[in-house]
Every structure is written in C-alpha cells, then in structure tokens.
Design an enzyme around this catalytic site. Structure first.
Site, mmCIF file in Angstrom:
data_model
loop_
_atom_site.group_PDB
_atom_site.id
_atom_site.type_symbol
_atom_site.label_atom_id
_atom_site.label_comp_id
_atom_site.label_asym_id
_atom_site.label_seq_id
_atom_site.Cartn_x
_atom_site.Cartn_y
_atom_site.Cartn_z
ATOM 1 N N GLU A 415 0.854 -1.190 0.000
ATOM 2 C CA GLU A 415 0.000 0.000 0.000
ATOM 3 C C GLU A 415 0.891 1.241 0.000
ATOM 4 O O GLU A 415 1.864 1.299 0.751
ATOM 5 C CB GLU A 415 -0.862 -0.116 1.262
ATOM 6 N N HIS A 500 -2.607 -6.520 10.743
ATOM 7 C CA HIS A 500 -3.459 -7.553 10.153
ATOM 8 C C HIS A 500 -3.308 -8.914 10.827
ATOM 9 O O HIS A 500 -2.892 -9.886 10.191
ATOM 10 C CB HIS A 500 -3.122 -7.724 8.659
ATOM 11 N N ASN A 538 -5.143 -6.483 2.148
ATOM 12 C CA ASN A 538 -5.715 -6.040 3.415
ATOM 13 C C ASN A 538 -6.959 -6.888 3.685
ATOM 14 O O ASN A 538 -7.749 -7.133 2.779
ATOM 15 C CB ASN A 538 -6.082 -4.559 3.321
HETATM 16 P P1 FAE Z 1 -11.997 -6.827 15.061
HETATM 17 O O1 FAE Z 1 -12.414 -5.833 14.037
HETATM 18 O O2 FAE Z 1 -10.640 -6.697 15.654
HETATM 19 O O3 FAE Z 1 -13.088 -6.779 16.227
HETATM 20 C C1 FAE Z 1 -12.976 -7.490 17.414
HETATM 21 C C2 FAE Z 1 -13.718 -6.730 18.508
HETATM 22 O O4 FAE Z 1 -13.826 -7.573 19.655
HETATM 23 C C3 FAE Z 1 -13.027 -5.451 18.963
HETATM 24 O O5 FAE Z 1 -13.936 -4.396 18.958
HETATM 25 C C4 FAE Z 1 -12.561 -5.788 20.391
HETATM 26 O O6 FAE Z 1 -12.541 -4.667 21.245
HETATM 27 C C5 FAE Z 1 -13.592 -6.812 20.827
HETATM 28 N N1 FAE Z 1 -13.113 -7.718 21.882
HETATM 29 C C6 FAE Z 1 -11.937 -8.376 21.926
HETATM 30 N N2 FAE Z 1 -11.858 -9.123 23.066
HETATM 31 C C7 FAE Z 1 -13.034 -8.929 23.725
HETATM 32 C C8 FAE Z 1 -13.539 -9.404 24.965
HETATM 33 N N3 FAE Z 1 -12.845 -10.250 25.746
HETATM 34 N N4 FAE Z 1 -14.756 -8.977 25.362
HETATM 35 C C9 FAE Z 1 -15.478 -8.121 24.600
HETATM 36 N N5 FAE Z 1 -15.031 -7.633 23.416
HETATM 37 C C10 FAE Z 1 -13.821 -8.032 22.989
HETATM 38 O O7 FAE Z 1 -12.131 -8.311 14.516
HETATM 39 N N6 FAE Z 1 -7.779 -4.041 7.108
HETATM 40 C C11 FAE Z 1 -8.176 -3.799 5.838
HETATM 41 O O8 FAE Z 1 -8.740 -4.688 5.182
HETATM 42 N N7 FAE Z 1 -7.953 -2.567 5.265
HETATM 43 C C12 FAE Z 1 -7.301 -1.567 5.923
HETATM 44 O O9 FAE Z 1 -7.131 -0.470 5.378
HETATM 45 C C13 FAE Z 1 -6.850 -1.822 7.252
HETATM 46 N N8 FAE Z 1 -6.156 -0.886 7.941
HETATM 47 C C14 FAE Z 1 -5.862 -1.115 9.263
HETATM 48 C C15 FAE Z 1 -5.265 -0.090 10.017
HETATM 49 C C16 FAE Z 1 -5.061 -0.264 11.374
HETATM 50 C C17 FAE Z 1 -4.420 0.838 12.182
HETATM 51 C C18 FAE Z 1 -5.460 -1.477 12.009
HETATM 52 C C19 FAE Z 1 -5.268 -1.676 13.499
HETATM 53 C C20 FAE Z 1 -6.035 -2.491 11.273
HETATM 54 C C21 FAE Z 1 -6.236 -2.330 9.906
HETATM 55 N N9 FAE Z 1 -6.846 -3.316 9.144
HETATM 56 C C22 FAE Z 1 -7.170 -3.084 7.841
HETATM 57 C C23 FAE Z 1 -7.186 -4.635 9.724
HETATM 58 C C24 FAE Z 1 -8.686 -4.794 10.019
HETATM 59 O O10 FAE Z 1 -9.181 -3.685 10.742
HETATM 60 C C25 FAE Z 1 -8.892 -6.102 10.802
HETATM 61 O O11 FAE Z 1 -8.438 -7.154 9.972
HETATM 62 C C26 FAE Z 1 -10.339 -6.334 11.166
HETATM 63 O O12 FAE Z 1 -10.837 -5.299 11.982
HETATM 64 C C27 FAE Z 1 -10.498 -7.672 11.897
HETATM 65 O O13 FAE Z 1 -11.879 -7.943 11.999
HETATM 66 P P2 FAE Z 1 -12.430 -8.970 13.074
HETATM 67 O O14 FAE Z 1 -13.885 -9.109 12.880
HETATM 68 O O15 FAE Z 1 -11.605 -10.207 13.034
#
Ligand code: FAE
Length: 561
Positions: A415, A500, A538
C-alpha cells in the site's frame, strides 16, 4: 429482479436508519447499552443499566439470550445482522466504548497530530508504529489512560494493533477494501467454494460496507494525493504495476473536503485514532442495520473474561463492565444457547485457549491457538529527492497499491501509505503485505492466567526479504535510499508489528468448514481467526465475506432447523 433489489435496499436503509438513531440516542444519553428500545421515550426501559448507576449491577437486567456475540468487529457485525434478521434475540458484548459522543473539544475522536487519551486503550503514552523522526522520539506523546480507540498488544517479538469500540477495527483502519486474487484465495482456503465467494459473498459484503472508488480528479489533481502519485510514478519507473484500491471512506464526502465545504477528516490527520467524518465504519453500516432489526442489543464497555458451559449445554459468560476510565462498575453473568466469538484473531483465540487450558472447555481441540500469522506485514520508507515532494498535506486514506503478487519468488502487495505530518518531509511510506509462510501460536500461562503469542524474531525475515527485493528495485530505479530514522534502531524495515492479525482458530482445522468448534455444540468463531495467517491483501473484506458465508449456513442448519 430489479423490483426485488429496490425493495431489499429500502428495507436495508430503513433498518440502518432505525439502528443509527438508536446508536445516536444511546450516545447522547451516555449509555453503554444500544438496542432499538433506545428510541423509546422512557430512558428506564431503554437502558436497563447506565454506567455508574449501580456498582453491583441490577437484578432486573436480562441475562439469558438465544445468542451472544463477543466483539463488534467485522465478523461479529455480520453475524449480528443475520441473526437479528431471522428474529434471534442477540446480545453483543464489546469491551471498548461506543464512539459517538464528543469530548471537550467537540469532536468524538482526536487527531493523530494532537493525540489525547481517546487515542489509545489505557496507555500512558501513544504507541504509533512510526515512532521517530530524524531519530528523535518526537512522534509519540504522553496521554491520560482512557478507553481509547486503538490498542497495541505487545508480545515478545510481535506487537498487534487492534481497534477498541463498537465497530472494532473499522474505527481505526485505513478503510482499504481489497478483494484477494482468486487464485490465492483458493490456495489459502481450498475447502471454500471460491466461485460462490466471488459471485455472491464478496459483492454482498462490499454492498453492506459501502465500498466505493476514488474519483479520478481527486487522485490525479488533489494536492492531498501528491504522495500517492509520486509513489506510483516511482514504482512504474522500476517496472512495477500499481492498482487502484477501493475504500469504505465516502469519496463524495472527500470531494467536499477538497472543496473546503465540510469538516476535514481524511484531509486533516484523522485515521488510526478514528475519523470524525467520512468513514463508513461498522457502527454506520452493519451494526446499525443489526440494531435496526429490533433483535440485537449491544453492550459497550463489557469485557468477557471467562467462558464455560453448564449442564444444559448453555454457555455462561463472566463479564466485567467498566467505565471509560477503567473503573469496574459491575460484574455480570450472561448465558446463551448459541455463542459466537467475533473478538478478532487475538481476542477470540485468547479466550478459547484460556477456556481449554484452564479446564472450562477442556475438550477443545489442539488446533485452537495455532496457525497465527501477521499477513506478512512490513512497513518501510524511502527518502525522495528534493524535486519529488510528497506534499505538506496528505489524505490519510490510501488509494493505490503496488501489485507484484504474481512474482514467483517475492510476492508483495504494498500500500502506498500517507504520512500526514503537516510539513514537507519527502518521505514515501509503504505497508507491504508479503507471503510469509511462518506461523505463530498462543500459549496459556497458568501462573499469570494470561495467553501469550509465541512468535520468534527470525520469523519476520521472509517478510523483510520480500519487501526489500521490491524496494531495493524502486530505490535503484529512482536513485533514492531508505529512511533509517523512523522505526528505531536505525531500521529501514519495521517488522515488529502488524495491523493484520489473522488465524489462531483456522477454518477446517480448529473449526469445521463453517466456523463451528467441533467438540462443543452451538459454539462458533466468525472473524479473522478463521483465516490461516495471510490473505495477500488487506483483510477485512475477506473476513466480512467469509463471515457472511459461514453465518448463512449456521443459521440454516443450526438455528432455524
Ligand atoms: P476486530 O475488528 O478486531 O473486532 C474485534 C472486537 O472484539 C473489537 O472491537 C474488540 O474490542 C472486541 N473484543 C476483543 N476481546 C473482547 C472481549 N474479551 N470482550 C469483549 N469484546 C472483545 O475483529 N484491514 C483492511 O482490510 N484494510 C485496511 O485499510 C486496514 N487498515 C488497518 C489499520 C489499522 C491501524 C489497524 C489496526 C487495522 C487495519 N486493518 C485493515 C485490519 C482490520 O481492521 C482487521 O483485519 C479487522 O478489523 C479484523 O476484523 P475482526 O472481525 O476479526
């Protein structure tokens, strides 16, 4: 057919509208619980429990649900919408806060250039990936510990960034919504019907997430995208292909930012600590629709501590409710028939490894906790010539990638990333995704009760080698060099963190082919933990599309049958 689509779309917008109103009302009232009831005029009915109202919790509070989802990220949000649609009484538990009420400065989120407690999850100092400038520790700043939106989980050789709040990673990410090459998808998930994924679930996920494309005039003419045009030209000089990257940031809003008629978000250093406008995060899309079904309740600032199973086969959850400053308000006990873990690769895996190894769910198989990868993430930066400035002001939303994934030796998708510092620095920054075959695993420590990621420093080397192959060529074609002053220890490659995290409960290994934990009925994982360590792009679009596919079968076979 067209009539049916229009009907579906109007149902979707009505639901989204109702859900958005509920989320908005909840935040105005400072509540941690969101449901469609929040549109009622009686706040007692709306919010059975307001934070701080009773340190003991309330006996009136409903504690048993047909389904509970842990986490409100992509996998959790998709699961909630589909369960809500078929009338399943669903509770979502989210450890982060609902991000919809402004702080003292009138904004919900703080800017990267002026961070405060809202930036990070209970830290004394920000921990941005790019920590230095000219070798000086001038980037990170001291902050008050608070339930901020970005967390950095620091393990021995790897740090993992995750989003905290209603919407999970969607609140902090760059919004890049990339479909992986079909061949590579087949390689990583051969047991999933790729034709069905590309024909049905990727388009469905894109529609609900609001994926759109950068208009040509913005990319080609805006001074905020000079960095992207420079990065593209230098990649082309080295013979690499570049491609446009779709995004969930609303580009028509960005066009108004360009015209100066609206609040500047992407154009004013907002992204990893949240966007105050423009970004279609999950609280505006899937989660709003889910709440709009009337069957989904979200409880924010509720962290699941422990999972167990009772004699009826129901899952019991021990949950701590905190306020935004980390004070424990109550400990709750919730139970459900169907439990879906959507707490992300680290969150879901940690909970299951702990449940297995502490004897609460002892039959969970030995694949739980394995197959974790960092999507081959490496960050690097190049120093441009004075005659190739990258722009004083830069949009925080990336729109271009250097695509060399077909390279048989060093496949890379990089990217072209912004570095909005408010001054000209001539830096080209990149987040490279490489095909690193290394995998880590999680281990429960019975002494501390914590679960640790085991990842060796040498496991980053394949990623660095691939990224170096690409950027050595770009440097050589453009007579430029790397920047060594940005990542600490004179390093040109930041290989010690990932945006990621993927895997830990890999599909068809730790679970069956739809995310069911094989040893326990009605227990599921539906998030990034299912993906075996790498997506080649991503990952959130893949996580969302796969979650759509899995929950459809789970509802049909386990819930409605
Ligand atoms: P996720 O979105 O991490 O959600 C999990 C949720 O569960 C969170 O809100 C937690 O707070 C919650 N949680 C965890 N443990 C507990 C618990 N014990 N009790 C209650 N709640 C809990 O999971 N990906 C892209 O495709 N494009 C991008 O441009 C991109 N940029 C990124 C930039 C940054 C700075 C970051 C950090 C990530 C980026 N990502 C990007 C990755 C993407 O956001 C990530 O793959 C997804 O959010 C993962 O989705 P999940 O549903 O696995």
């Amino acid at each position: 057919m067209r009539k049916k689509n229009l009907k579906n779309q109007s149902k979707l917008s009505r639901r989204r509208f109702l859900g958005l109103s509920a989320i908005g009302t909840a935040s105005i009232m400072g509540a941690s619980t969101v449901s469609l009831l929040s549109c009622s005029s009686d706040p007692k009915i709306l919010f059975p429990k307001k934070p701080g109202s009773s340190p003991q919790g309330t006996s009136l509070e409903k504690s048993e649900y047909s389904a509970i989802i842990i986490g409100t990220g992509y996998g959790g949000a998709v699961s909630a919408l589909r369960l809500g649609e078929v009338g399943v009484d669903t509770l979502m538990l989210e450890m982060g806060r609902l991000w919809d009420s402004p702080g003292a400065d009138g904004q919900v989120f703080c800017k990267m250039t002026n961070p405060d407690g809202r930036a990070m999850w209970f830290k004394n100092r920000t921990e941005a990936p790019l920590s230095q400038f000219l070798w000086i520790d001038a980037v990170n700043q001291n902050i008050e510990p608070y339930a901020g939106v970005l967390d950095r989980l620091n393990y021995e050789n790897m740090s993992v960034y995750v989003g905290r709040g209603v919407g999970g990673g969607s609140l902090v990410n760059g919004g890049m919504a990339v479909t992986p090459p079909m061949d590579y998808f087949r390689e990583i998930l051969p047991q999933v019907d790729a034709a069905e994924m590309y024909g049905k679930y990727f388009p469905l996920a894109s529609m609900h997430l609001g994926v759109n494309h950068v208009p040509t005039d913005l990319l080609e003419e805006s001074s905020y995208y000079r960095f992207a045009r420079e990065g593209r030209e230098q990649a082309h000089n080295a013979g690499f292909r570049t491609s446009l990257v779709p995004n969930v940031y609303d580009f028509s809003y960005m066009q108004s930012e360009e015209q100066g008629t609206v609040y500047k978000s992407a154009f004013d250093a907002e992204v990893i600590y949240g966007n105050n406008a423009g970004k279609r995060s999950l609280d505006k899309t899937y989660l709003a629709e889910a709440v709009g079904t009337g069957n989904v309740t979200i409880k924010a600032l509720h962290r699941v501590e422990e999972i167990s199973i009772d004699s009826r086969g129901y899952y019991n959850l021990e949950v701590s409710q905190i306020d935004e400053y980390g004070n424990l308000l109550a400990q709750h006990h919730f139970s459900c028939k169907h439990l879906i873990l959507g707490a992300g690769s680290v969150g879901s895996t940690e909970m299951l490894v702990k449940a297995r190894d502490s004897g609460k769910l002892p039959n969970l198989n030995s694949e739980v906790g394995k197959g974790w990868g960092n999507n081959g993430n490496v960050m690097t930066a190049r120093a441009n010539h004075m005659w190739n400035p990258t722009g004083i002001k830069q949009s925080t939303i990336p729109t271009l990638g250097i695509n060399d994934w077909d390279n048989p030796v060093n496949p890379v998708f990089a990217e072209i990333a912004p570095l909005p510092a408010g001054f000209e620095h001539w830096i080209s920054l990149y987040l490279a995704i490489t095909k690193n075959p290394e995998r880590g695993h999680f281990e429960f420590d019975p002494v501390t009760g914590k679960v640790n990621l085991k990842w060796g420093a040498a496991q980053n080397q394949p990623s660095v080698d691939s990224a170096k192959a690409m950027f050595d060529k770009i440097n050589s074609a453009n007579f430029t060099i790397y920047r060594y002053d940005l990542f600490g220890d004179n390093k040109a490659f930041a290989d010690d963190f990932t945006y990621h995290p993927l895997g830990g409960c890999v599909l068809d290994k730790a679970t069956d082919n739809f995310g069911r934990l094989k040893e326990y009925e009605n227990l599921y994982v539906n998030d990034g933990s299912l993906i075996p360590g790498n997506t080649g792009v991503n990952p959130f679009l893949t996580i969302t599309a796969l979650a759509e596919r899995n929950i459809e079968t789970i509802i049909k076979e386990d819930i409605l049958s």
